[in-house]
Design a protein around this motif. Structure first.
Motif, PDB file in Angstrom:
ATOM      1  N   UNK A 113     -22.325  -9.106   5.328  1.00  0.00           N
ATOM      2  CA  UNK A 113     -21.658  -8.536   6.494  1.00  0.00           C
ATOM      3  C   UNK A 113     -20.150  -8.726   6.299  1.00  0.00           C
ATOM      4  N   UNK A 114     -19.423  -7.625   6.282  1.00  0.00           N
ATOM      5  CA  UNK A 114     -17.980  -7.693   6.046  1.00  0.00           C
ATOM      6  C   UNK A 114     -17.250  -8.241   7.262  1.00  0.00           C
ATOM      7  N   UNK A 115     -16.165  -8.971   7.014  1.00  0.00           N
ATOM      8  CA  UNK A 115     -15.325  -9.505   8.078  1.00  0.00           C
ATOM      9  C   UNK A 115     -14.042  -8.685   8.181  1.00  0.00           C
ATOM     10  N   UNK A 116     -13.363  -8.751   9.340  1.00  0.00           N
ATOM     11  CA  UNK A 116     -12.101  -7.997   9.488  1.00  0.00           C
ATOM     12  C   UNK A 116     -11.048  -8.461   8.489  1.00  0.00           C
ATOM     13  N   UNK A 117     -10.071  -7.604   8.252  1.00  0.00           N
ATOM     14  CA  UNK A 117      -8.967  -7.911   7.347  1.00  0.00           C
ATOM     15  C   UNK A 117      -7.870  -8.655   8.086  1.00  0.00           C
ATOM     16  N   UNK A 118      -7.100  -9.414   7.341  1.00  0.00           N
ATOM     17  CA  UNK A 118      -5.898 -10.029   7.896  1.00  0.00           C
ATOM     18  C   UNK A 118      -4.718  -9.115   7.586  1.00  0.00           C
ATOM     19  N   UNK A 119      -4.068  -8.581   8.615  1.00  0.00           N
ATOM     20  CA  UNK A 119      -3.004  -7.594   8.433  1.00  0.00           C
ATOM     21  C   UNK A 119      -1.650  -8.290   8.257  1.00  0.00           C
ATOM     22  N   UNK A 120      -0.971  -7.952   7.183  1.00  0.00           N
ATOM     23  CA  UNK A 120       0.400  -8.388   6.943  1.00  0.00           C
ATOM     24  C   UNK A 120       1.212  -7.158   6.551  1.00  0.00           C
ATOM     25  N   UNK A 121       2.516  -7.298   6.524  1.00  0.00           N
ATOM     26  CA  UNK A 121       3.397  -6.184   6.180  1.00  0.00           C
ATOM     27  C   UNK A 121       4.334  -6.610   5.059  1.00  0.00           C
ATOM     28  N   UNK A 122       4.510  -5.706   4.091  1.00  0.00           N
ATOM     29  CA  UNK A 122       5.427  -5.963   2.984  1.00  0.00           C
ATOM     30  C   UNK A 122       6.491  -4.875   2.980  1.00  0.00           C
ATOM     31  N   UNK A 123       7.737  -5.204   2.613  1.00  0.00           N
ATOM     32  CA  UNK A 123       8.823  -4.218   2.655  1.00  0.00           C
ATOM     33  C   UNK A 123       8.690  -3.173   1.558  1.00  0.00           C
ATOM     34  N   UNK A 124       9.047  -1.939   1.878  1.00  0.00           N
ATOM     35  CA  UNK A 124       9.094  -0.851   0.908  1.00  0.00           C
ATOM     36  C   UNK A 124      10.533  -0.645   0.454  1.00  0.00           C
ATOM     37  N   UNK A 125      10.717   0.145  -0.600  1.00  0.00           N
ATOM     38  CA  UNK A 125      12.053   0.366  -1.141  1.00  0.00           C
ATOM     39  C   UNK A 125      12.959   1.126  -0.184  1.00  0.00           C
ATOM     40  N   UNK A 126      12.357   1.916   0.750  1.00  0.00           N
ATOM     41  CA  UNK A 126      13.163   2.685   1.688  1.00  0.00           C
ATOM     42  C   UNK A 126      13.467   1.924   2.976  1.00  0.00           C
ATOM     43  N   UNK A 127      13.133   0.634   3.016  1.00  0.00           N
ATOM     44  CA  UNK A 127      13.423  -0.169   4.186  1.00  0.00           C
ATOM     45  C   UNK A 127      12.280  -0.263   5.181  1.00  0.00           C
ATOM     46  N   UNK A 128      11.275   0.597   5.036  1.00  0.00           N
ATOM     47  CA  UNK A 128      10.129   0.553   5.942  1.00  0.00           C
ATOM     48  C   UNK A 128       9.154  -0.529   5.500  1.00  0.00           C
ATOM     49  N   UNK A 129       8.141  -0.761   6.329  1.00  0.00           N
ATOM     50  CA  UNK A 129       7.142  -1.770   6.031  1.00  0.00           C
ATOM     51  C   UNK A 129       5.813  -1.112   5.688  1.00  0.00           C
ATOM     52  N   UNK A 130       5.159  -1.665   4.664  1.00  0.00           N
ATOM     53  CA  UNK A 130       3.858  -1.150   4.250  1.00  0.00           C
ATOM     54  C   UNK A 130       2.765  -2.100   4.738  1.00  0.00           C
ATOM     55  N   UNK A 131       1.775  -1.598   5.494  1.00  0.00           N
ATOM     56  CA  UNK A 131       0.697  -2.487   5.953  1.00  0.00           C
ATOM     57  C   UNK A 131      -0.215  -2.877   4.797  1.00  0.00           C
ATOM     58  N   UNK A 132      -0.585  -4.135   4.764  1.00  0.00           N
ATOM     59  CA  UNK A 132      -1.455  -4.649   3.715  1.00  0.00           C
ATOM     60  C   UNK A 132      -2.594  -5.417   4.364  1.00  0.00           C
ATOM     61  N   UNK A 133      -3.815  -5.055   4.016  1.00  0.00           N
ATOM     62  CA  UNK A 133      -4.986  -5.739   4.551  1.00  0.00           C
ATOM     63  C   UNK A 133      -5.532  -6.741   3.555  1.00  0.00           C
ATOM     64  N   UNK A 134      -5.677  -7.987   3.972  1.00  0.00           N
ATOM     65  CA  UNK A 134      -6.158  -9.047   3.080  1.00  0.00           C
ATOM     66  C   UNK A 134      -7.601  -9.387   3.443  1.00  0.00           C
ATOM     67  N   UNK A 135      -8.567  -9.034   2.602  1.00  0.00           N
ATOM     68  CA  UNK A 135      -9.967  -9.382   2.883  1.00  0.00           C
ATOM     69  C   UNK A 135     -10.212 -10.868   2.619  1.00  0.00           C
ATOM     70  N   UNK A 136     -11.326 -11.351   3.121  1.00  0.00           N
ATOM     71  CA  UNK A 136     -11.744 -12.716   2.799  1.00  0.00           C
ATOM     72  C   UNK A 136     -12.155 -12.782   1.329  1.00  0.00           C
ATOM     73  N   UNK A 137     -12.254 -13.992   0.803  1.00  0.00           N
ATOM     74  CA  UNK A 137     -12.657 -14.155  -0.592  1.00  0.00           C
ATOM     75  C   UNK A 137     -14.028 -13.545  -0.833  1.00  0.00           C
ATOM     76  N   UNK A 138     -14.938 -13.712   0.116  1.00  0.00           N
ATOM     77  CA  UNK A 138     -16.294 -13.171  -0.059  1.00  0.00           C
ATOM     78  C   UNK A 138     -16.260 -11.649  -0.071  1.00  0.00           C
ATOM     79  N   UNK A 139     -15.451 -11.045   0.809  1.00  0.00           N
ATOM     80  CA  UNK A 139     -15.347  -9.589   0.816  1.00  0.00           C
ATOM     81  C   UNK A 139     -14.717  -9.082  -0.471  1.00  0.00           C
ATOM     82  N   UNK A 140     -13.706  -9.808  -0.969  1.00  0.00           N
ATOM     83  CA  UNK A 140     -13.071  -9.414  -2.230  1.00  0.00           C
ATOM     84  C   UNK A 140     -14.071  -9.482  -3.378  1.00  0.00           C
ATOM     85  N   UNK A 141     -14.860 -10.559  -3.416  1.00  0.00           N
ATOM     86  CA  UNK A 141     -15.848 -10.694  -4.488  1.00  0.00           C
ATOM     87  C   UNK A 141     -16.906  -9.598  -4.407  1.00  0.00           C
TER      88      UNK A 141
END
Length: 578
Positions: A113-141
């Motif tokens: 059963x998949x768990x929700x992602x942890x949402x973080x934001x990383x900067x883009x070259x144009x100054x905007x932010x790119x959303x990044x979803x971090x799965x749990x280790x089990x979901x990644x595996x």
């Protein structure tokens, strides 16, 4: 018993025991056998896919995703890559042999059963932010596990001119393909620069569930898992999260088919061409209508602006709309080759009919800003520390751009780096004269003056990499029908990896020499070490091993070192007598 059931039974019998053992010792796993077993199943998946035996593909995929070898390789991948120290919403990390072994036991697709992602934001070259979803280790595996079975199928279905997020392919291959289709005198004079708006965030879930050949229950869980941001839960109605291991392959599969569409639409024009045989991965090129794609960035050439605007662009828009995607208006343009355009950090432009490819001004500006930021943020560190921070940036940027006309650019960057370091050195010693500062921080080396250096406490001297000494060379064209999971191409890729490793200036001399001496083979597990385009290889998944331990009199001489996979290196030391 139906045909699917019988086929699955035969496959299981052919592949022997794939059961999960009751107790697993992570340090005792035979990684050579694991790799061999997974590779054998992947080769069989490719063979069945090419023969159109999709029931066999499904059966083989099921065996692979439920085998011990597949699970072990998936856990190894997520515990050896750059994200191994980044936890998901559950805060769990697998950083010990016991936790890794337990992870193999718990990687059961039937009860997943998949768990929700942890949402973080990383900067883009144009100054905007790119959303990044971090799965749990089990979901990644779990994603890494199903990717083992899905990637061979994706490679069979992929466009031959797609180069992003694929094994044995790189941006240099995309640039070389762009040169091939634009450099000739009869080549197209107009280019459609395409960029897909929010590609990863907007791919239709319905399209993926209908067209991606994998377990729909598992895929639906990944797509509908949602994400947590500042303690609040949000649903995901479209897209595949950036940050998931399987996301790049899903995005590539959504965009595959554009090459075939362009060929089928425009093949009637110009000289007559025979249609490719069924199952062939090589497509005859359409007259002056050529696609080159790297992930969601692509270019399409055309003989006129009207052709690209009135015929090609509507075709591309319809193709994307079926997948829930649209073109970015601000980044999509139709440009004459004489005016030039930027693609993957390079500028393509014809001067008096001759195509020249150079590093783009934006790319040069970015690396100079990064270098100046490093120098500014390290005003008080010792010189050798500053050298260690600057060298990876300079070597990496030079290695990426060394296959085009970049000698003058390297020279200009080298001068700007010298100016930044000279100002750094003068600022540290405002009461000293220029001669004193020069003697302390600069020296002559290999016929070059003004080489910045620093001494470590143990006396080892660290020299700054001189980017303007980087030699440039043409990148070898990739055979577009080469398949990384087909044993027929193993020798071709081995030779290609050897050539690329020999010229990889961002890697140390020791790594390159050891790779050459060992012929790209790990001495512990006898598996290929991989090339510079392999995930994790030499950046995150390879270590130098002392054949004679330092405490037993060993040293750092080249003859005393061996190049190993990081996992094999740790396993070797875990099993050796104290």
């Amino acid at each position: 018993m139906g045909p699917g059931k019988s086929e699955s039974t035969n496959v299981a019998a052919d592949d022997g025991d794939v059961r999960i053992p009751g107790h697993i010792d992570w340090n005792a796993i035979n990684w050579g056998q694991v790799d061999k077993t997974v590779r054998r199943l992947q080769v069989r998946i490719v063979k069945a896919q090419r023969e159109g035996r999709y029931g066999k593909v499904k059966a083989l995929s099921r065996i692979l995703t439920r085998s011990f070898c597949g699970r072990a390789m998936a856990v190894r991948r997520v515990t050896e890559n750059r994200g191994k120290k980044t936890a998901g919403v559950d805060g769990v990390l697998w950083n010990q042999p016991r936790s890794k072994a337990d992870a193999i036991q718990g990687l059961d697709p039937g009860r997943y059963r998949a768990k929700p992602l942890r949402r973080v934001y990383i900067p883009k070259s144009n100054g905007k932010l790119r959303p990044l979803g971090i799965p749990t280790m089990r979901d990644r595996a779990m994603q890494a596990l199903f990717l083992l079975a899905l990637d061979p199928v994706a490679e069979c279905r992929a466009d031959t001119v797609s180069f992003g997020f694929r094994r044995k392919r790189s941006a240099a291959d995309a640039v070389e393909q762009g040169f091939q289709v634009l450099s000739r005198g009869r080549s197209a004079h107009w280019v459609l620069e395409g960029d897909i708006k929010g590609c990863f965030d907007n791919i239709s879930h319905d399209w993926m569930l209908k067209n991606v050949p994998m377990d729909k229950r598992i895929l639906r869980q990944w797509l509908k898992a949602g994400y947590l941001e500042e303690g609040a839960f949000f649903d995901t109605d479209a897209g595949t999260p950036q940050g998931g291991i399987i996301s790049p392959v899903l995005a590539n599969m959504a965009l595959d088919g554009l090459e075939r569409l362009l060929f089928d639409t425009f093949m009637r024009r110009g000289r007559k061409q025979e249609k490719p045989a069924f199952g062939s991965r090589r497509l005859p090129q359409c007259p002056k209508v050529h696609l080159v794609r790297y992930a969601d960035d692509f270019i399409i050439t055309g003989e006129s602006k009207d052709l690209l605007a009135d015929e090609v662009m509507p075709l591309v828009r319809d193709f994307l709309s079926e997948r829930g995607l649209t073109l970015s208006e601000e980044k999509t343009a139709i440009t004459p080759i004489e005016s030039g355009f930027d693609f993957l950090g390079f500028n393509f432009r014809k001067y008096n009919g001759k195509l020249l490819i150079k590093p783009s001004k934006k790319s040069v500006g970015r690396v100079l800003r990064k270098i100046r930021d490093i120098v500014r943020d390290n005003k008080a560190v010792p010189a050798h520390v500053l050298v260690d921070k600057l060298n990876p940036v300079l070597r990496g940027w030079a290695n990426y751009h060394r296959h085009v006309i970049s000698a003058e650019t390297f020279k200009g960057i080298g001068h700007q780096v010298w100016r930044a370091l000279w100002n750094w050195a003068r600022r540290r010693h405002p009461r000293k004269g220029g001669r004193w500062v020069c003697k302390k921080y600069f020296t002559s080396r290999q016929g070059r003056n003004w080489v910045f250096f620093g001494k470590e406490p143990d006396g080892v001297v660290r020299y700054l990499y001189l980017i303007d000494t980087t030699s440039t060379s043409r990148h070898t064209s990739l055979k577009l029908d080469a398949h990384p999971y087909d044993p027929v191409w193993d020798v071709y890729f081995a030779i290609r990896d050897g050539k690329e490793m020999a010229g990889a200036i961002h890697l140390s001399f020791e790594v390159r020499m050891l790779w050459k001496r060992q012929q790209g083979i790990c001495p512990h597990c006898r598996r290929p070490l991989g090339g510079i385009n392999e995930w994790g290889a030499f950046r995150r998944d390879a270590d130098s091993h002392h054949a004679v331990r330092r405490k037993d009199g060993g040293d750092d001489a080249l003859d005393s070192l061996r190049l190993m996979h990081a996992t094999c290196h740790r396993q070797h030391h875990a099993l050796e007598p104290r």
